[in-house]
Design an enzyme around this catalytic site. Structure first.
Site, mmCIF file in Angstrom:
data_model
loop_
_atom_site.group_PDB
_atom_site.id
_atom_site.type_symbol
_atom_site.label_atom_id
_atom_site.label_comp_id
_atom_site.label_asym_id
_atom_site.label_seq_id
_atom_site.Cartn_x
_atom_site.Cartn_y
_atom_site.Cartn_z
ATOM 1 N N LYS A 22 -8.591 -1.276 1.769
ATOM 2 C CA LYS A 22 -8.436 -0.785 3.154
ATOM 3 C C LYS A 22 -7.738 0.568 3.054
ATOM 4 O O LYS A 22 -6.521 0.639 2.902
ATOM 5 C CB LYS A 22 -7.581 -1.779 3.949
ATOM 6 N N CYS B 24 5.412 10.200 -2.501
ATOM 7 C CA CYS B 24 6.400 9.112 -2.608
ATOM 8 C C CYS B 24 7.522 9.517 -3.553
ATOM 9 O O CYS B 24 8.684 9.210 -3.313
ATOM 10 C CB CYS B 24 5.727 7.831 -3.070
ATOM 11 N N GLU C 54 13.817 9.055 4.209
ATOM 12 C CA GLU C 54 12.624 9.740 3.706
ATOM 13 C C GLU C 54 12.001 10.577 4.827
ATOM 14 O O GLU C 54 11.622 10.042 5.866
ATOM 15 C CB GLU C 54 11.610 8.708 3.200
ATOM 16 N N GLU D 28 4.924 -0.288 -3.126
ATOM 17 C CA GLU D 28 5.443 1.046 -3.496
ATOM 18 C C GLU D 28 5.735 1.764 -2.188
ATOM 19 O O GLU D 28 4.828 2.100 -1.438
ATOM 20 C CB GLU D 28 4.407 1.776 -4.353
HETATM 21 O O1 TXE Z 1 2.720 4.479 7.008
HETATM 22 P P1 TXE Z 1 2.189 2.989 6.994
HETATM 23 P P2 TXE Z 1 2.399 5.705 7.978
HETATM 24 C C1 TXE Z 1 6.085 6.635 4.666
HETATM 25 C C2 TXE Z 1 6.504 8.048 5.031
HETATM 26 C C3 TXE Z 1 5.818 8.265 6.351
HETATM 27 C C4 TXE Z 1 5.881 6.892 6.958
HETATM 28 C C5 TXE Z 1 4.873 6.599 8.041
HETATM 29 O O2 TXE Z 1 7.904 8.094 5.177
HETATM 30 O O3 TXE Z 1 6.490 9.213 7.156
HETATM 31 O O4 TXE Z 1 5.685 6.014 5.876
HETATM 32 O O5 TXE Z 1 3.532 6.745 7.554
HETATM 33 C C6 TXE Z 1 -1.601 0.480 6.570
HETATM 34 N N1 TXE Z 1 -0.745 -4.424 7.888
HETATM 35 N N2 TXE Z 1 4.965 6.618 3.727
HETATM 36 O O6 TXE Z 1 2.591 5.326 9.408
HETATM 37 O O7 TXE Z 1 2.161 2.416 8.350
HETATM 38 C C7 TXE Z 1 -2.106 1.799 7.109
HETATM 39 O O8 TXE Z 1 -3.369 1.611 7.743
HETATM 40 C C8 TXE Z 1 -1.372 -3.905 6.819
HETATM 41 C C9 TXE Z 1 5.331 6.607 2.336
HETATM 42 O O9 TXE Z 1 1.071 6.251 7.639
HETATM 43 O O10 TXE Z 1 2.999 2.276 5.989
HETATM 44 C C10 TXE Z 1 -2.170 2.624 5.851
HETATM 45 O O11 TXE Z 1 -3.349 2.302 5.134
HETATM 46 N N3 TXE Z 1 -1.508 -2.608 6.609
HETATM 47 C C11 TXE Z 1 4.192 6.304 1.468
HETATM 48 C C12 TXE Z 1 -0.946 2.142 5.053
HETATM 49 O O12 TXE Z 1 -0.622 0.870 5.612
HETATM 50 C C13 TXE Z 1 -0.998 -1.753 7.507
HETATM 51 C C14 TXE Z 1 2.847 6.746 1.859
HETATM 52 C C15 TXE Z 1 0.269 3.033 5.166
HETATM 53 O O13 TXE Z 1 0.678 3.122 6.511
HETATM 54 C C16 TXE Z 1 -0.309 -2.223 8.646
HETATM 55 C C17 TXE Z 1 2.627 6.748 3.290
HETATM 56 C C18 TXE Z 1 -0.208 -3.624 8.821
HETATM 57 N N4 TXE Z 1 0.429 -4.174 9.880
HETATM 58 C C19 TXE Z 1 3.681 6.723 4.159
HETATM 59 N N5 TXE Z 1 0.118 -1.162 9.357
HETATM 60 C C20 TXE Z 1 4.450 6.322 -0.007
HETATM 61 N N6 TXE Z 1 5.100 5.293 -0.524
HETATM 62 O O14 TXE Z 1 4.027 7.207 -0.709
HETATM 63 C C21 TXE Z 1 -0.283 -0.050 8.685
HETATM 64 N N7 TXE Z 1 -0.974 -0.410 7.574
#
Ligand code: TXE
Length: 482
Positions: free
Chosen positions: A179, A288, A384, A254
């Site tokens: 996904k 990250c 972050e 992660e």
């Molecule tokens: O993250 P989400 P977002 C951090 C970074 C950023 C913040 C918000 O600080 O500002 O997160 O980003 C899926 N069940 N990182 O809103 O929500 C979503 O569709 C299952 C750090 O984009 O965590 C996407 O594929 N999945 C990071 C993925 O989760 C769900 C990289 C990430 O989205 C879900 C990205 C649910 N209920 C953001 N809700 C890193 N570690 O590098 C969302 N998703």
């Protein structure tokens, strides 16, 4: 729609076929460089996840499950070669989709090819043990795939994260449901189509784009999924873990970090300087393992703030196709988040800031900014930001450096700059993080190097051989033969 696409991104790839999502719904696709709507992607939901899990189950119990390890390796190696041939087109697609400068998007595509080369080569080299036991017994272990693995991938490095997670899962014989993020699904779909072209059996890799709250939540709660690997935010990671716990399914999380680089007064500053800034602004800070905190021994503090500030002032920001130091952020939402952090930095000293030139009005740009003299408990030094924002924090001695470095909820990576060998060893032990870099930062991102966090940075290890252990389960066979 983008010229480079050879497939319709308003479809899912399930069971080796392009299929419209069950409700036929789509989500808009925006170009972060301009903010313009450039197409539509599939808005997959629970029914599509059901179909993808069913197709993965059939592959795992069928053709893919029976494919010998060496053949799995050959398929992945061939896929790596095809990805390498398509580097330019993949880079263009990624740049348009996520706003990444072309050179950085190209590096991601090459990294994806390298993951496939590595895991293709490793597929037939993972084996169990024989264990000396009681008289009359022969005992051995088997490393077996979990079965169906779910992969929830974010938008910041889609190709690299797919490489490290799907690459390792396929190498060990799992069948995958991927996904991708709603803001970045194009290279995921492209990758899965290339996999089909090199002969990956149908159903071994299924891709369902859609919202996290719909397709993502359906995947993490699905009883037919045996392992989940998630990269994203702490809040969503916790929800994923909760959902998986209900099915007692293992997860790898992660979740990013607040990674420091610690510069002692005996450091080779010339060597350190490019790493100090690049590790903060690469991918516009949406990394990250970005180094968002620079801890500097007090004697060097003014000089380093000045050097880094000058670099910031010289940074060039532009559209992805302009291929400059930084592009836009991924989305209007992310821009709002980063601007919120910048607002909370008001009153702090700015050691350097890039000037935004003539940029498209609708693009998601923010000016890379370096704050100095930041207290270790300030939100900019604790949380972050996920944007091109770094803080410089002074320290007096080694003990204080360790205390500040370890003083956040995160623990992903850290860099230490010092010529003192004994101090290098002490720091490497004292720092709470999954990776520590001595006199470098990132070690070139080597796919061979186990990677993951502690604390709120998550748990489990990806990359290297370690990932192969994570994507397998160990069976002990004890035979009594007298
Ligand atoms: O993250 P989400 P977002 C951090 C970074 C950023 C913040 C918000 O600080 O500002 O997160 O980003 C899926 N069940 N990182 O809103 O929500 C979503 O569709 C299952 C750090 O984009 O965590 C996407 O594929 N999945 C990071 C993925 O989760 C769900 C990289 C990430 O989205 C879900 C990205 C649910 N209920 C953001 N809700 C890193 N570690 O590098 C969302 N998703």
């Amino acid at each position: 729609m983008l010229q480079d696409l050879w497939f319709d991104p308003a479809k899912c790839l399930i069971g080796g076929e392009w299929v419209a999502p069950s409700g036929g719904a789509t989500l808009p696709l925006f170009d972060p460089s301009t903010g313009e709507e450039i197409g539509a992607i599939a808005r997959g939901g629970a029914a599509d996840i059901d179909a993808a899990v069913a197709s993965a189950t059939a592959a795992w119990q069928g053709a893919w499950g029976r494919t010998p390890a060496a053949e799995r390796g050959r398929i992945l190696t061939a896929l790596g070669r095809l990805v390498a041939e398509k580097v330019d087109v993949l880079a263009r697609i990624e740049a348009a989709d996520v706003g990444k400068p072309l050179k950085q998007a190209r590096a991601d595509a090459l990294a994806l090819a390298r993951y496939l080369e590595f895991y293709g080569g490793a597929a037939d080299k993972l084996h169990g043990d024989t264990i000396p036991y009681l008289d009359g017994y022969t005992v051995y272990t088997l490393r077996e795939p979990h079965g169906v693995t779910g992969h929830i991938v974010p938008w910041n490095y889609p190709m690299q994260i797919i490489g490290r997670s799907v690459g390792a899962a396929l190498a060990t014989g799992n069948a995958c449901v991927l996904k991708p993020a709603e803001d970045a699904c194009l290279t995921a779909l492209a990758f899965a189509d290339l996999a089909r072209q090199v002969g990956l059996p149908e159903g071994a890799l299924n891709v369902v784009p859609g919202l996290g709250s719909e397709a993502g939540a359906a995947l993490t709660a699905h009883p037919g999924v045996h392992h989940i690997s998630f990269t994203g935010s702490v809040a969503t990671g916790a929800m994923v873990q909760e959902a998986a716990a209900r099915n007692v399914v293992p997860v790898t999380l992660e979740l990013g970090g607040k990674s420091p680089q610690i510069v002692f007064e005996d450091a080779d500053l010339e060597a350190a300087l490019p790493f100090l800034v690049n590790a903060g602004i690469q991918n516009c800070g949406q990394t990250c393992s970005a180094s968002s905190r620079i801890l500097v021994q007090r004697k060097l503090y003014e000089q380093l703030a000045e050097f880094m500030g000058a670099r910031y002032a010289a940074l060039r920001v532009g559209r992805a196709v302009d291929d400059l130091d930084a592009g836009p952020l991924i989305s209007a939402k992310q821009k709002g988040l980063v601007e919120g952090f910048l607002a909370r930095g008001e009153g702090l000293e700015i050691a350097g800031q890039a000037q935004l030139g003539d940029l498209p009005d609708g693009g998601y740009y923010v000016a890379p900014t370096l704050f100095s003299g930041v207290a270790p408990d300030h939100t900019l030094a604790q949380d972050e930001v996920f944007g091109p924002v770094q803080v410089i924090i002074p320290f007096d001695d080694e003990a204080e450096a360790v205390q500040i470095a370890n003083g956040t909820d995160y623990g992903l990576v850290a860099g230490v700059w010092t010529r003192d060998g004994a101090r290098q060893m002490r720091m490497a032990k004292a720092i709470r993080a999954g990776q520590v870099f001595l006199n470098n930062y990132g070690a070139g991102g080597g796919v061979e190097l186990p990677f993951g966090g502690i604390g709120k940075s998550g748990h489990g290890r990806e990359k290297g051989f370690e990932a192969l252990y994570g994507f397998t389960t160990l069976k002990t066979v004890a035979a009594f033969h007298g």
